[in-house]
Design a protein around this motif. Structure first.
Motif, PDB file in Angstrom:
ATOM      1  N   TYR A 151      45.278  45.633  44.119  1.00 37.19           N
ATOM      2  CA  TYR A 151      44.470  45.049  43.190  1.00 37.19           C
ATOM      3  C   TYR A 151      42.984  45.488  42.624  1.00 37.19           C
ATOM      4  O   TYR A 151      42.301  44.656  42.227  1.00 37.19           O
ATOM      5  N   SER A 152      43.048  46.676  42.933  1.00 34.96           N
ATOM      6  CA  SER A 152      41.784  47.432  42.462  1.00 34.96           C
ATOM      7  C   SER A 152      41.663  47.838  40.951  1.00 34.96           C
ATOM      8  O   SER A 152      40.549  48.376  40.658  1.00 34.96           O
TER       9      SER A 152
ATOM     10  N   GLU B 178      47.278  47.197  38.466  1.00 36.57           N
ATOM     11  CA  GLU B 178      47.439  46.836  39.672  1.00 36.57           C
ATOM     12  C   GLU B 178      47.627  45.324  39.734  1.00 36.57           C
ATOM     13  O   GLU B 178      48.768  44.774  40.496  1.00 36.57           O
ATOM     14  N   LEU B 179      46.753  44.849  39.243  1.00 38.95           N
ATOM     15  CA  LEU B 179      47.089  43.272  39.016  1.00 38.95           C
ATOM     16  C   LEU B 179      48.227  42.655  38.211  1.00 38.95           C
ATOM     17  O   LEU B 179      48.930  41.805  38.674  1.00 38.95           O
TER      18      LEU B 179
ATOM     19  N   ALA C 154      51.243  43.039  40.343  1.00 38.03           N
ATOM     20  CA  ALA C 154      51.176  42.028  41.238  1.00 38.03           C
ATOM     21  C   ALA C 154      51.849  40.833  40.626  1.00 38.03           C
ATOM     22  O   ALA C 154      52.400  40.044  41.299  1.00 38.03           O
TER      23      ALA C 154
ATOM     24  N   TYR D  60      48.053  35.611  47.037  1.00 41.32           N
ATOM     25  CA  TYR D  60      47.397  36.960  47.137  1.00 41.32           C
ATOM     26  C   TYR D  60      46.792  37.449  45.630  1.00 41.32           C
ATOM     27  O   TYR D  60      45.495  38.091  45.679  1.00 41.32           O
ATOM     28  N   LEU D  61      47.610  37.471  44.736  1.00 38.20           N
ATOM     29  CA  LEU D  61      46.920  37.896  43.468  1.00 38.20           C
ATOM     30  C   LEU D  61      45.732  36.964  42.976  1.00 38.20           C
ATOM     31  O   LEU D  61      44.537  37.559  42.683  1.00 38.20           O
TER      32      LEU D  61
ATOM     33  N   ASN E 235      42.717  37.841  44.995  1.00 39.55           N
ATOM     34  CA  ASN E 235      41.925  39.159  44.410  1.00 39.55           C
ATOM     35  C   ASN E 235      41.856  39.380  42.825  1.00 39.55           C
ATOM     36  O   ASN E 235      41.582  40.402  42.417  1.00 39.55           O
ATOM     37  N   ILE E 236      41.796  37.954  42.237  1.00 34.01           N
ATOM     38  CA  ILE E 236      41.896  38.118  40.717  1.00 34.01           C
ATOM     39  C   ILE E 236      40.639  38.859  40.002  1.00 34.01           C
ATOM     40  O   ILE E 236      40.658  39.381  39.247  1.00 34.01           O
TER      41      ILE E 236
ATOM     42  N   LYS F 114      38.671  41.215  41.473  1.00 37.36           N
ATOM     43  CA  LYS F 114      38.399  42.407  42.318  1.00 37.36           C
ATOM     44  C   LYS F 114      38.254  43.452  41.299  1.00 37.36           C
ATOM     45  O   LYS F 114      37.170  44.238  41.449  1.00 37.36           O
TER      46      LYS F 114
ATOM     47  N   ARG G  27      42.144  39.485  32.113  1.00 41.71           N
ATOM     48  CA  ARG G  27      41.972  38.851  33.584  1.00 41.71           C
ATOM     49  C   ARG G  27      42.414  37.311  33.630  1.00 41.71           C
ATOM     50  O   ARG G  27      43.199  36.825  34.487  1.00 41.71           O
TER      51      ARG G  27
END
Length: 366
Positions: A2-3, A7-8, A11, A79-80, A83-84, A86, A94
């Motif tokens: 999630y960095s 990666e988002l 996810a 989880y997503l 960490n949205i 992040k 986003r």
């Protein structure tokens, strides 16, 4: 993880993927858990214990698989969302990812509350196996959270005009789902009839958007699903499947094969024909309604391993015909898997939801 923005997106794809497995819309929520009605009957003799046969309990593997898959999807969304914020990334992108994740979580919970009523409401990720006894939450609170997620998602996601396919959640998809949820809340078991007004308003927002219209050729809607063609006017949101589960990408669906016309011929396409229409369903169609003879096929194959067809007139011998394997473009046709997409929200649904809500409010047909 999630960095990064990438990666988002990965996810988010994982949340979408939770809708394609056997426990959800790859099979169970289209077949075993969707057809306990007087409109369909199980045509095979293979199964003796199954929800379709009204013979099952909580230990049934179909029930367990669907419960597990739906909550797995909820957890992926949690989880997503946790960490949205992040990664450093474009803020518009986003917001879109967040909106889609909120929609998907609400949609998964809509399935859970529709099938089981009071269920555990979990809005944060499950990080270990210690907290396993999560209490059930009253249905009214589940629905309130669904509406909250959908209302927030509406202003975050893209319009459907941003895409060339309808596998992504769009603004009109969110509005249509809000109409569906409100209509459900107005009926059993909540019977919150004030929701009819909201259901009509949300359906009307899709209608007045001008982005959608009916496909005048009913059968083409379902041919498109099998042929991997997109109609963004008629179909507002589809669950996407891909390929025939050969190679490294395993994203095929099983529902279309299970509902296909009975056959074991590889060229014509293997069809299990596990469900058939009852006279109750058949007689709901008025004389001359062309939808009937597309949905309930007027032909079968000469034998179970043939490409030659024969006319079928008896209701009980006719198979489901909505998705027909000869229109699939991925070859060779697999015995169990196909790339046929599943429509969840069509413009026709929106018009019917508006009409139903309007009829309840006004006390007369519109």
């Amino acid at each position: 993880f999630y960095s990064t923005a990438s990666e988002l997106e990965n996810a988010l794809n994982g949340v979408y993927h939770s809708l394609t497995v056997d426990g959800t819309f790859g099979r169970n929520l289209v077949i075993e858990l969707a057809n306990e009605t007087d409109e369909l009957f199980y045509k095979r003799t293979t199964l003796t214990v199954n929800p379709m046969l009204f013979n099952y309990d909580a230990s049934n593997t179909v029930i367990a698989a669907s419960w597990r898959a739906l909550f797995d999807g909820v957890n992926r969304a949690n989880y997503l969302l946790a960490n949205i914020d992040k990664p450093v990334m474009d803020e518009k992108a986003r917001k879109v990812i967040k909106g889609e994740a909120l929609f998907l979580r609400s949609f998964l919970y809509f399935q859970l509350v529709s099938y089981w009523g009071d269920v555990p409401l979990m809005l944060t990720p499950t990080v270990d196996g210690n907290n396993v006894n999560v209490p059930r939450t009253p249905s009214a609170q589940i629905y309130a959270q669904i509406l909250k997620d959908l209302t927030e998602a509406k202003d975050l996601v893209n319009p459907i005009t941003a895409y060339t396919n309808n596998g992504k959640v769009s603004k009109t998809a969110v509005q249509a789902m809000l109409a569906r949820v409100c209509l459900k809340m107005a009926g059993y078991p909540l019977k919150n009839t004030s929701k009819y007004v909201e259901a009509r308003a949300w359906a009307d927002s899709v209608i007045t958007s001008g982005l959608h219209s009916l496909n005048p050729d009913y059968k083409q809607i379902f041919i498109n699903h099998s042929a991997d063609k997109y109609d963004l006017k008629e179909c507002i949101w589809e669950i996407e499947f891909f390929g025939n589960n050969t190679g490294s990408v395993l994203l095929g669906a099983r529902f279309s094969n299970q509902l296909a016309i009975r056959n074991t011929n590889a060229d014509a396409g293997y069809g299990y024909a596990i469900l058939g229409a009852t006279p109750t369903l058949f007689n709901l169609y008025k004389q001359g309604d062309t939808r009937r003879d597309w949905n309930i096929a007027t032909y079968g194959f000469v034998s179970n391993n043939s490409t030659d067809t024969v006319a079928k007139t008896d209701i009980y011998s006719r198979d489901a015909g909505k998705w027909r394997r000869q229109y699939e473009t991925v070859r060779p046709l697999d015995v169990n898997w196909s790339s046929t997409n599943l429509p969840v929200l069509r413009y026709a649904d929106v018009l019917l939801m508006f009409a139903e809500a309007d009829n309840e409010i006004e006390g007369r047909p519109s």
